[in-house]
Every structure is written in C-alpha cells, then in structure tokens.
Enzyme design. Structure first.
Site, PDB file in Angstrom:
ATOM      1  N   SER A   3      62.667  53.707  45.214  1.00 37.70           N
ATOM      2  CA  SER A   3      63.564  53.667  43.683  1.00 37.70           C
ATOM      3  C   SER A   3      64.530  52.707  43.249  1.00 37.70           C
ATOM      4  O   SER A   3      65.470  53.746  43.946  1.00 37.70           O
ATOM      5  CB  SER A   3      63.047  54.933  43.219  1.00 37.70           C
ATOM      6  OG  SER A   3      63.784  55.142  42.051  1.00 37.70           O
ATOM      7  N   HIS A  49      60.011  50.711  43.514  1.00 38.91           N
ATOM      8  CA  HIS A  49      59.093  51.654  42.057  1.00 38.91           C
ATOM      9  C   HIS A  49      60.249  51.879  40.910  1.00 38.91           C
ATOM     10  O   HIS A  49      61.751  51.759  41.194  1.00 38.91           O
ATOM     11  CB  HIS A  49      59.471  52.760  42.667  1.00 38.91           C
ATOM     12  CG  HIS A  49      58.936  54.175  41.995  1.00 38.91           C
ATOM     13  ND1 HIS A  49      57.593  54.556  41.366  1.00 38.91           N
ATOM     14  CD2 HIS A  49      59.500  55.007  41.449  1.00 38.91           C
ATOM     15  CE1 HIS A  49      57.639  55.335  40.934  1.00 38.91           C
ATOM     16  NE2 HIS A  49      59.090  55.845  40.749  1.00 38.91           N
ATOM     17  N   ASP A  90      61.600  53.311  37.702  1.00 39.64           N
ATOM     18  CA  ASP A  90      61.440  54.739  37.058  1.00 39.64           C
ATOM     19  C   ASP A  90      62.003  54.230  35.153  1.00 39.64           C
ATOM     20  O   ASP A  90      63.633  53.668  35.214  1.00 39.64           O
ATOM     21  CB  ASP A  90      62.302  55.163  37.384  1.00 39.64           C
ATOM     22  CG  ASP A  90      62.000  56.387  38.769  1.00 39.64           C
ATOM     23  OD1 ASP A  90      60.502  55.992  38.440  1.00 39.64           O
ATOM     24  OD2 ASP A  90      62.591  56.340  39.676  1.00 39.64           O
ATOM     25  N   MET A 137      62.999  56.204  32.015  1.00 44.81           N
ATOM     26  CA  MET A 137      63.270  57.147  31.124  1.00 44.81           C
ATOM     27  C   MET A 137      64.017  56.822  29.504  1.00 44.81           C
ATOM     28  O   MET A 137      64.249  55.783  29.663  1.00 44.81           O
ATOM     29  CB  MET A 137      64.153  57.986  32.105  1.00 44.81           C
ATOM     30  CG  MET A 137      63.674  57.702  33.267  1.00 44.81           C
ATOM     31  SD  MET A 137      65.334  58.953  34.327  1.00 44.81           S
ATOM     32  CE  MET A 137      64.945  58.440  35.991  1.00 44.81           C
ATOM     33  N   HIS A 163      56.337  52.992  36.501  1.00 42.12           N
ATOM     34  CA  HIS A 163      57.054  54.925  36.670  1.00 42.12           C
ATOM     35  C   HIS A 163      57.100  55.142  34.844  1.00 42.12           C
ATOM     36  O   HIS A 163      58.398  55.502  35.025  1.00 42.12           O
ATOM     37  CB  HIS A 163      57.502  55.608  37.544  1.00 42.12           C
ATOM     38  CG  HIS A 163      57.288  57.827  37.499  1.00 42.12           C
ATOM     39  ND1 HIS A 163      58.031  58.656  37.987  1.00 42.12           N
ATOM     40  CD2 HIS A 163      56.537  57.995  36.518  1.00 42.12           C
ATOM     41  CE1 HIS A 163      57.892  59.101  37.672  1.00 42.12           C
ATOM     42  NE2 HIS A 163      57.194  59.494  36.970  1.00 42.12           N
ATOM     43  N   MET A 207      58.681  57.328  32.230  1.00 41.18           N
ATOM     44  CA  MET A 207      58.105  58.694  31.729  1.00 41.18           C
ATOM     45  C   MET A 207      58.905  58.853  30.360  1.00 41.18           C
ATOM     46  O   MET A 207      60.196  58.699  29.994  1.00 41.18           O
ATOM     47  CB  MET A 207      60.119  59.102  32.413  1.00 41.18           C
ATOM     48  CG  MET A 207      59.372  59.544  34.117  1.00 41.18           C
ATOM     49  SD  MET A 207      61.171  59.548  34.727  1.00 41.18           S
ATOM     50  CE  MET A 207      60.983  57.467  35.581  1.00 41.18           C
ATOM     51  N   MET A 240      54.574  64.393  41.244  1.00 41.16           N
ATOM     52  CA  MET A 240      56.137  64.424  41.199  1.00 41.16           C
ATOM     53  C   MET A 240      56.051  65.294  42.212  1.00 41.16           C
ATOM     54  O   MET A 240      55.585  66.814  41.855  1.00 41.16           O
ATOM     55  CB  MET A 240      56.574  64.554  40.085  1.00 41.16           C
ATOM     56  CG  MET A 240      56.637  63.238  38.948  1.00 41.16           C
ATOM     57  SD  MET A 240      57.377  62.219  39.190  1.00 41.16           S
ATOM     58  CE  MET A 240      58.634  62.930  39.387  1.00 41.16           C
ATOM     59  N   ASP A 300      56.234  61.477  45.051  1.00 40.62           N
ATOM     60  CA  ASP A 300      58.115  60.911  43.947  1.00 40.62           C
ATOM     61  C   ASP A 300      58.865  62.257  43.996  1.00 40.62           C
ATOM     62  O   ASP A 300      58.301  62.938  42.996  1.00 40.62           O
ATOM     63  CB  ASP A 300      57.644  60.165  42.674  1.00 40.62           C
ATOM     64  CG  ASP A 300      58.727  59.296  41.829  1.00 40.62           C
ATOM     65  OD1 ASP A 300      59.561  59.737  42.429  1.00 40.62           O
ATOM     66  OD2 ASP A 300      58.674  59.169  40.945  1.00 40.62           O
TER      67      ASP A 300
HETATM   68  C1  DX5 Z   1      62.706  60.967  38.957  1.00 37.40           C
HETATM   69  C2  DX5 Z   1      61.848  59.729  39.414  1.00 37.40           C
HETATM   70  C3  DX5 Z   1      62.015  59.206  41.511  1.00 37.40           C
HETATM   71  C4  DX5 Z   1      63.274  58.999  41.501  1.00 37.40           C
HETATM   72  C5  DX5 Z   1      63.111  59.026  42.979  1.00 37.40           C
HETATM   73  O1  DX5 Z   1      62.628  61.011  37.867  1.00 37.40           O
HETATM   74  O2  DX5 Z   1      61.136  59.542  38.883  1.00 37.40           O
HETATM   75  O3  DX5 Z   1      61.752  57.907  41.272  1.00 37.40           O
HETATM   76  O4  DX5 Z   1      63.877  58.017  41.137  1.00 37.40           O
HETATM   77  O5  DX5 Z   1      64.214  59.271  43.705  1.00 37.40           O
HETATM   78  P1  DX5 Z   1      65.534  60.294  44.887  1.00 37.40           P
HETATM   79  O6  DX5 Z   1      64.107  59.670  45.302  1.00 37.40           O
HETATM   80  O7  DX5 Z   1      66.618  60.549  45.189  1.00 37.40           O
HETATM   81  O8  DX5 Z   1      64.407  61.925  44.926  1.00 37.40           O
HETATM   82 ZN    ZN Z   2      59.263  58.100  39.731  1.00 35.05          ZN
END
Ligand code: DX5
Ligand code: ZN
Length: 216
Positions: free
Chosen positions: A7, A32, A34, A36, A65, A67, A136, A174
């Site tokens: 990620s 990956h 992320d 947000m 991903h 969010m 998750m 994840d």
């Molecule tokens: C959390 C993200 C994850 C996160 C994982 O909201 O969706 O992808 O970056 O990070 P680690 O592996 O450090 O938990």
């Molecule tokens: Zn993620």
C-alpha cells in the site's frame, strides 16, 4: 498463488518515484492505492494527480481502494487514470449496482469492500457480481493499525462460499498484515494481502515483500 499488494499510503510521499521504482523491482503483484475523502473515513490521502503519477511510474497494476462516499461519481475517472481494479465500500452506497457497472464498462476489475463492523453476509449477493472482495482487517482510514483477528473467520466463510458456488472471485485482505500473520491469513483463504507499514517501514522492503508473499 499467494499475492501481495504493497500500500503506497505508507510510502514516503516526498520520494514517491523512488518508492514506486523500488516496488517495480520487487516481487509485488499489485500496487495498492488508498483514496480517502475525509467523509467516508476521518482522513484524507490523495486523488487523481497522484493516481496519474503512480500510473506513469508503476510497472505493477494499480489496485485502487476507494474510501469515499458517492463512488459512482468518481470510479470512471480512476479507471481512466490507469486503475487495474477499482474497489469501493458496500456500506458507502445504497446499492452498488451502478458503480460496479461503470467500472465494468471501462473494462476494469471490480471489487467490493467491507469494514470490520459490516456483516460479512452482506457480500453474499455480490460474490458472483465482482472480480474481488476486499475484507478490511482494520477500520479503513489509517495505515499502521493492528490486524483484527476475527477477520480470519470471515475469510474462511467467504472462501467456503466461493468454493461452494464454484466462483473465481478473489479475496483480498487489508490492514495490519505483516510477516508474522501473513501465513495464517493466506491459510484462511485469502488470495491477495495488502501491506503498508510492514513493507514501507521495513529495513528491507523487498525482503519484507518476499517474506509476506511466500509466507507458509
Ligand atoms: C487503511 C488502508 C490500508 C492501509 C494498510 O485504510 O486501506 O490499505 O494502508 O496499511 P497497514 O498495512 O499499515 O495496516
Ligand atoms: Zn486499502
């Protein structure tokens, strides 16, 4: 085959191209991404300019991903920005049909995600409608949290459903994945493990990627 998706959220954003090039040289399967929005989750990450930059530098397929609320408004742009897969949260929408169709129409893989407090059975109706589900194992919003152990039971449940129904849907997990717990997560039935801190904060990220990917 066990797969790993580092990620980029845990990378050093001041040296993003070097971080991506390091992943390019690794045995990672996906990168990956992320995204947000500060509404669906209490944090902000990045949007299209960074996504496009990642697409220019990464030789690994981009596993997006989202969010965010209203994913149907943005999924096409993420597809156009170079996504290999686009996932969003089932609990972020009344009905995922429209957003899934928009992604599919772009020829991009679909993924539905649920946070740890969402009943895993809510995925049942969608397992044959998507390419992947993302379970998750922490609450979405931040890297560096601890793996929630009851995720293993949910992975086993979804794996059993996929097998029983002869589906090829992939299971991605994840949050809080590391070298120590990777083997149990794969053993429970996961196909793809996302790892942020366990890769980017490791003294040797390429070795961390190998150890997670080949955990047994
Ligand atoms: C959390 C993200 C994850 C996160 C994982 O909201 O969706 O992808 O970056 O990070 P680690 O592996 O450090 O938990
Ligand atoms: Zn993620």
């Amino acid at each position: 085959m066990q797969q790993i998706a580092p990620s980029i959220l845990s990378a050093d954003f001041a040296h993003l191209s070097e971080e991506v090039q390091r992943i390019n040289l690794s045995e990672a399967d996906l990168l990956h991404v992320d995204v947000m929005d500060g509404v669906f989750v209490p944090n902000l990450s990045f949007g299209f300019p960074v996504m496009e930059a990642l697409h220019r530098y990464s030789t690994k397929p981009l596993d997006v991903h989202l969010m965010i609320v209203h994913p149907e408004k943005y999924v096409e742009r993420f597809c156009d920005a170079g996504a290999w897969s686009v996932g969003f949260h089932l609990e972020a929408v009344d009905d995922p049909t429209e957003a899934l169709q928009l992604i599919r129409n772009k020829g991009v893989r679909t993924c539905l995600t649920i946070n740890p407090d969402i009943d895993v059975h809510r995925l049942d109706a969608w397992l044959d409608q998507v390419d992947m589900v993302l379970l998750m194992s922490v609450f979405a919003g931040f890297g560096g949290q601890s793996f929630i152990d009851n995720t293993l039971d949910k992975i086993r449940y979804v794996r059993a459903e996929i097998t029983r129904r002869h589906l090829s849907t992939l299971i991605e997990v994840d949050g809080g994945v590391n070298i120590q717990n990777a083997s149990a997560i794969y053993a429970a039935g996961a196909d793809i493990l996302v790892a942020g801190n366990a890769v980017f904060h490791a003294s040797d990220p390429l070795e961390a990627i190998r150890q997670i990917k080949y955990a047994h």
